[in-house]
Scaffold this motif. Structure first.
Motif, PDB file in Angstrom:
ATOM      1  N   VAL A 170      31.463 -19.376  -2.542  1.00 34.21           N
ATOM      2  CA  VAL A 170      31.622 -20.735  -3.038  1.00 34.21           C
ATOM      3  C   VAL A 170      32.068 -21.735  -2.118  1.00 34.21           C
ATOM      4  O   VAL A 170      31.832 -22.745  -2.178  1.00 34.21           O
ATOM      5  CB  VAL A 170      32.276 -20.714  -4.399  1.00 34.21           C
ATOM      6  CG1 VAL A 170      33.966 -20.858  -4.515  1.00 34.21           C
ATOM      7  CG2 VAL A 170      31.911 -21.964  -5.470  1.00 34.21           C
ATOM      8  N   GLU A 171      32.999 -21.161  -1.171  1.00 32.33           N
ATOM      9  CA  GLU A 171      33.474 -21.857  -0.311  1.00 32.33           C
ATOM     10  C   GLU A 171      32.343 -22.263   1.049  1.00 32.33           C
ATOM     11  O   GLU A 171      32.555 -23.176   1.721  1.00 32.33           O
ATOM     12  CB  GLU A 171      34.759 -21.017   0.657  1.00 32.33           C
ATOM     13  CG  GLU A 171      35.884 -20.936  -0.091  1.00 32.33           C
ATOM     14  CD  GLU A 171      35.831 -19.744  -1.208  1.00 32.33           C
ATOM     15  OE1 GLU A 171      34.734 -19.165  -1.160  1.00 32.33           O
ATOM     16  OE2 GLU A 171      36.827 -19.597  -1.776  1.00 32.33           O
ATOM     17  N   SER A 203      39.478 -20.040  -4.981  1.00 33.62           N
ATOM     18  CA  SER A 203      38.119 -20.333  -4.757  1.00 33.62           C
ATOM     19  C   SER A 203      37.806 -21.207  -5.981  1.00 33.62           C
ATOM     20  O   SER A 203      36.736 -22.221  -5.667  1.00 33.62           O
ATOM     21  CB  SER A 203      37.290 -19.138  -4.908  1.00 33.62           C
ATOM     22  OG  SER A 203      37.642 -18.376  -4.085  1.00 33.62           O
ATOM     23  N   ARG A 262      37.436 -10.661 -24.012  1.00 34.64           N
ATOM     24  CA  ARG A 262      37.153 -11.543 -22.814  1.00 34.64           C
ATOM     25  C   ARG A 262      35.876 -12.141 -23.307  1.00 34.64           C
ATOM     26  O   ARG A 262      35.836 -13.419 -23.140  1.00 34.64           O
ATOM     27  CB  ARG A 262      37.272 -10.712 -21.675  1.00 34.64           C
ATOM     28  CG  ARG A 262      36.801 -11.570 -20.398  1.00 34.64           C
ATOM     29  CD  ARG A 262      36.243 -10.637 -19.365  1.00 34.64           C
ATOM     30  NE  ARG A 262      34.871 -10.337 -19.517  1.00 34.64           N
ATOM     31  CZ  ARG A 262      34.008 -10.895 -18.597  1.00 34.64           C
ATOM     32  NH1 ARG A 262      34.554 -11.478 -17.392  1.00 34.64           N
ATOM     33  NH2 ARG A 262      32.782 -10.765 -18.793  1.00 34.64           N
ATOM     34  N   GLY A 306      31.423 -17.367  -9.142  1.00 36.74           N
ATOM     35  CA  GLY A 306      31.782 -16.050  -9.367  1.00 36.74           C
ATOM     36  C   GLY A 306      30.849 -15.683 -10.432  1.00 36.74           C
ATOM     37  O   GLY A 306      31.335 -15.185 -11.470  1.00 36.74           O
ATOM     38  N   GLU A 326      27.536 -16.428  -6.351  1.00 33.95           N
ATOM     39  CA  GLU A 326      27.898 -15.085  -6.499  1.00 33.95           C
ATOM     40  C   GLU A 326      27.854 -14.552  -5.225  1.00 33.95           C
ATOM     41  O   GLU A 326      26.843 -14.440  -4.476  1.00 33.95           O
ATOM     42  CB  GLU A 326      27.381 -14.074  -7.599  1.00 33.95           C
ATOM     43  CG  GLU A 326      27.578 -12.741  -7.447  1.00 33.95           C
ATOM     44  CD  GLU A 326      29.085 -12.545  -7.793  1.00 33.95           C
ATOM     45  OE1 GLU A 326      29.737 -12.777  -8.504  1.00 33.95           O
ATOM     46  OE2 GLU A 326      29.821 -11.801  -6.852  1.00 33.95           O
ATOM     47  N   ALA A 327      29.082 -14.110  -4.539  1.00 35.95           N
ATOM     48  CA  ALA A 327      29.078 -13.616  -3.476  1.00 35.95           C
ATOM     49  C   ALA A 327      28.787 -12.005  -3.181  1.00 35.95           C
ATOM     50  O   ALA A 327      28.335 -11.612  -1.973  1.00 35.95           O
ATOM     51  CB  ALA A 327      30.596 -13.570  -2.584  1.00 35.95           C
TER      52      ALA A 327
HETATM   53  C1  LIG Z   1      35.954 -11.320 -12.626  1.00 40.27           C
HETATM   54  S1  LIG Z   1      34.054 -11.331 -11.995  1.00 40.27           S
HETATM   55  C2  LIG Z   1      33.361 -12.496 -13.453  1.00 40.27           C
HETATM   56  C3  LIG Z   1      31.853 -12.054 -13.238  1.00 40.27           C
HETATM   57  C4  LIG Z   1      31.190 -12.864 -14.406  1.00 40.27           C
HETATM   58  N1  LIG Z   1      31.535 -14.285 -14.481  1.00 40.27           N
HETATM   59  C5  LIG Z   1      31.460 -12.353 -15.884  1.00 40.27           C
HETATM   60  O1  LIG Z   1      32.241 -13.079 -16.422  1.00 40.27           O
HETATM   61  O2  LIG Z   1      31.099 -11.225 -16.297  1.00 40.27           O
HETATM   62  C6  LIG Z   1      34.561 -12.240 -10.677  1.00 40.27           C
HETATM   63  C7  LIG Z   1      33.107 -12.498  -9.957  1.00 40.27           C
HETATM   64  O3  LIG Z   1      33.368 -13.429  -8.843  1.00 40.27           O
HETATM   65  C8  LIG Z   1      32.957 -13.074  -7.468  1.00 40.27           C
HETATM   66  N2  LIG Z   1      33.569 -13.953  -6.646  1.00 40.27           N
HETATM   67  C9  LIG Z   1      34.816 -13.848  -6.305  1.00 40.27           C
HETATM   68  N3  LIG Z   1      35.066 -14.864  -5.383  1.00 40.27           N
HETATM   69  C10 LIG Z   1      34.138 -15.548  -5.272  1.00 40.27           C
HETATM   70  C11 LIG Z   1      33.932 -16.471  -4.367  1.00 40.27           C
HETATM   71  N4  LIG Z   1      34.912 -17.192  -3.358  1.00 40.27           N
HETATM   72  N5  LIG Z   1      32.522 -16.874  -4.253  1.00 40.27           N
HETATM   73  C12 LIG Z   1      31.611 -16.387  -4.868  1.00 40.27           C
HETATM   74  N6  LIG Z   1      31.735 -15.435  -5.649  1.00 40.27           N
HETATM   75  C13 LIG Z   1      33.021 -14.877  -5.860  1.00 40.27           C
HETATM   76  C14 LIG Z   1      33.148 -11.801  -7.469  1.00 40.27           C
HETATM   77  O4  LIG Z   1      32.079 -11.059  -6.399  1.00 40.27           O
HETATM   78  C15 LIG Z   1      32.996 -11.239  -9.115  1.00 40.27           C
HETATM   79  O5  LIG Z   1      31.477 -10.785  -9.227  1.00 40.27           O
END
Ligand SMILES: C[S@@+](CC[C@H](N)C(=O)[O-])C[C@H]1O[C@@H](n2cnc3c(N)ncnc32)[C@H](O)[C@@H]1O
Length: 340
Positions: free
Chosen positions: A111-112, A140, A37, A61, A83-84
């Motif tokens: 992000v919304e 999102s 990944r 995110g 990041e939420a």
């Molecule tokens: C799969 S993780 C990826 C984290 C990082 N980008 C990485 O690749 O290591 C998804 C992240 O998106 C955040 N997230 C999910 N939906 C979100 C939203 N609507 N707004 C902000 N952050 C969000 C989650 O809290 C999580 O930390």
């Protein structure tokens, strides 16, 4: 004995439970230690340096901030790392440690709801859940694209595909045989447990586990594709496809397996694959169990339709509805749920 009825959470509680998971270190450890990944994102971002250099990026995110950092390494002039969950506090530290505070702005919020000072040239996000759509984070990303991405902007990764194949699950065979073997070990005949075990195992609907390439019973079929530059909320809210397989040989079919790929665009596209024929990732494969195993032979035809959508009770959960027919057996319909 008291029976605990599972409490229903309202939408707000569901969302805070979801973001709580990402506040812990374990999930970030699991994602970042997934070399397939993380290296695919690194390479996919660096190979798109021509589109990123001197440009503004939104990381949807951002988690611990690793993708934002890859974007600065690819030459981004500014990255909004949204990041939420409270892991964003760690992202601030990671950005400082890498001396990128002048380029990466960590913003806590969904992000919304956050406001950015400008539109962006690139959106990067790692949004994929089990079977691609579990967690429903893609909605999102689409929201962010519609609101914040410039007309000519790009989204990384830009393309996703879903695959399905019939499989034998050797663990199921082993677990079913187990009850017949208890007598050899302990002198107690427990073979009457087998039908109960069969019911429990085949009822587990969707499991997430590693499928070995040799347990795939026919050539996989790509049943859906998503162009993330243009995909709509409606399209991702009900992903439909159909399949037709011809089996390779004689075996017991226990399940269908579903997996995905995502692709980064460019002259040398980068493919992140979660196929059972490729190196394992933390997404493994989704396994959708049939109600009972079916015997297939060389060229048995398996046909059907599949539909994936968020579950009614919790849109972060996943519902997969399938209609399928295996050889001369009667056509079946089954709804599989993940997260319920
Ligand atoms: C799969 S993780 C990826 C984290 C990082 N980008 C990485 O690749 O290591 C998804 C992240 O998106 C955040 N997230 C999910 N939906 C979100 C939203 N609507 N707004 C902000 N952050 C969000 C989650 O809290 C999580 O930390």
């Amino acid at each position: 004995m008291s029976v605990n009825k599972r409490r229903k959470y309202d939408r707000g509680e569901q969302e805070s439970l979801y973001f709580d998971c990402y506040s812990d270190v374990s999930i970030h450890e699991e994602m970042i230690s997934d070399k397939v990944r993380t290296n695919a994102y690194k390479l996919g971002i660096l190979r798109n340096y021509a589109a990123i250099r001197g440009k503004v990026v939104l990381d949807v995110g951002a988690g611990t901030g690793i993708l934002s950092i890859f974007c600065v390494q690819a030459g981004a002039s500014k990255v909004y790392a949204v990041e939420a969950s409270s892991i964003c506090l760690q992202a601030v530290e990671v950005v400082k440690q890498n001396k990128m505070e002048d380029k990466i702005i960590v913003i806590k919020g969904t992000v919304e709801t956050v406001e950015l000072p400008e539109k962006v040239d690139v959106i990067v996000s790692e949004w994929m859940g089990y079977a691609l759509m579990y967690e429903s984070m893609l909605s999102s990303v689409i929201f962010a694209r519609n609101k914040w991405l410039k007309e000519e902007g790009i989204i990384l990764p830009s393309y996703a595909e879903l695959f399905i194949a019939p499989i034998i699950d050797p663990t199921t065979e082993w677990r079913l045989d187990f009850w017949g073997k208890v007598k050899e070990r302990y002198g107690v005949d427990m073979s009457c447990m087998e039908p109960f075990a069969r019911k429990c195992i085949m009822n587990q609907e969707i499991a997430v586990n590693c499928v070995s390439g040799e347990d795939v019973l026919a050539h996989p079929v790509r049943f859906a594709e998503l162009d993330l530059q243009v995909a709509t909320k409606e399209e991702i809210g009900a992903i439909r496809g159909s399949f037709s397989f011809r089996c390779f040989g004689s075996d017991s079919m226990h399940a269908f397996s579903v997996w995905f790929t995502v692709a980064f665009p460019g002259e040398k596209p980068v493919l992140l694959s979660t196929s059972p024929f490729k190196e394992e990732t933390h997404w493994k494969q989704a396994i959708l169990y049939l109600s009972e195993a079916v015997q297939v032979i060389q060229d048995t035809e398996i046909t059907g339709d599949i539909r994936m959508c968020p579950s009614e009770d919790n849109p972060r959960h996943l519902k997969i509805h399938m209609k399928y027919k295996v050889g001369e057996h009667e056509s079946q319909e089954k709804t599989f749920r993940m997260g319920e």
